[in-house]
Design a protein around this motif. Structure first.
Motif: not given
Length: 191
Positions: A148-177
């Motif tokens: 219903x249009x509501x969002x959740x902001x990710x905690x910093x630790x979750x963002x860092x966890x996602x960034x770690x996945x993105x870096x290890x999988x070497x996507x361009x641009x960095x991101x996650x599936x």
């Protein structure tokens, strides 16, 4: 009506069982209710996720879960608590929810990512619950669409966890599936 739904837990639960539990949760159909605006609820959700009523924090998690189940974001960006007979404004600093825990299964395009929210609910990151990066005055804000249009902001630790996945999988641009969708971890140029 008292809130009786327990908080969903991610640990020790398979992704398929978690999706089943999410699907079985019955939330009120707030998207189908459109009563007249009655005023302000004298409530707010602080940036850190604390709910307040008349300046005092609401300390009962079941009460917060109940209120969050009737929360909706209007097309003008405002937030309301809505029932079949009344609609009350509520102030929201930032986003209505915070993603506080993450579970990931699989790799690359076969990955599934589950996020637990501070409301006790959970979502599976994917086409229905996409991740976006929003440019704010406080810097980039990773957010997932909840309902219903509501969002959740990710905690910093979750963002860092996602960034770690993105870096290890070497996507361009960095991101996650997750659930067959790719989410870049950068603010879009046209945002």
């Amino acid at each position: 009506m008292p809130e009786s739904r327990p908080s969903l837990e991610l640990q020790g639960v398979s992704m398929s069982d978690l999706q089943r539990m999410i699907d079985e949760r019955r939330l009120p159909p707030v998207d189908q209710w459109d009563p007249e605006l009655c005023g302000h609820s004298e409530m707010r959700i602080a940036r850190d996720g604390t709910w307040y009523h008349q300046g005092s924090p609401i300390n009962r998690p079941a009460m917060v879960r109940l209120f969050s189940s009737v929360l909706r974001r209007e097309s003008n960006g405002s937030h309301v608590l809505v029932t079949p007979v009344e609609k009350l404004e509520i102030d929201v600093e930032g986003t209505a929810f915070r993603a506080i825990e993450m579970q990931s299964d699989g790799t690359g395009s076969d990955r599934q990512i589950a996020l637990k929210l501070d409301s006790g609910d959970a979502v599976m990151l994917g086409p229905v619950h996409p991740l976006t990066m929003v440019d704010t005055v406080r810097g980039p804000s990773p957010r997932v669409l909840v309902r219903h249009g509501l969002e959740a902001e990710l905690s910093r630790s979750i963002y860092y966890e996602l960034a770690g996945i993105a870096l290890s999988e070497e996507h361009d641009p960095p991101g996650v599936w997750s659930n067959g969708a790719f989410f870049a971890l950068e603010v879009a140029e046209d945002a």
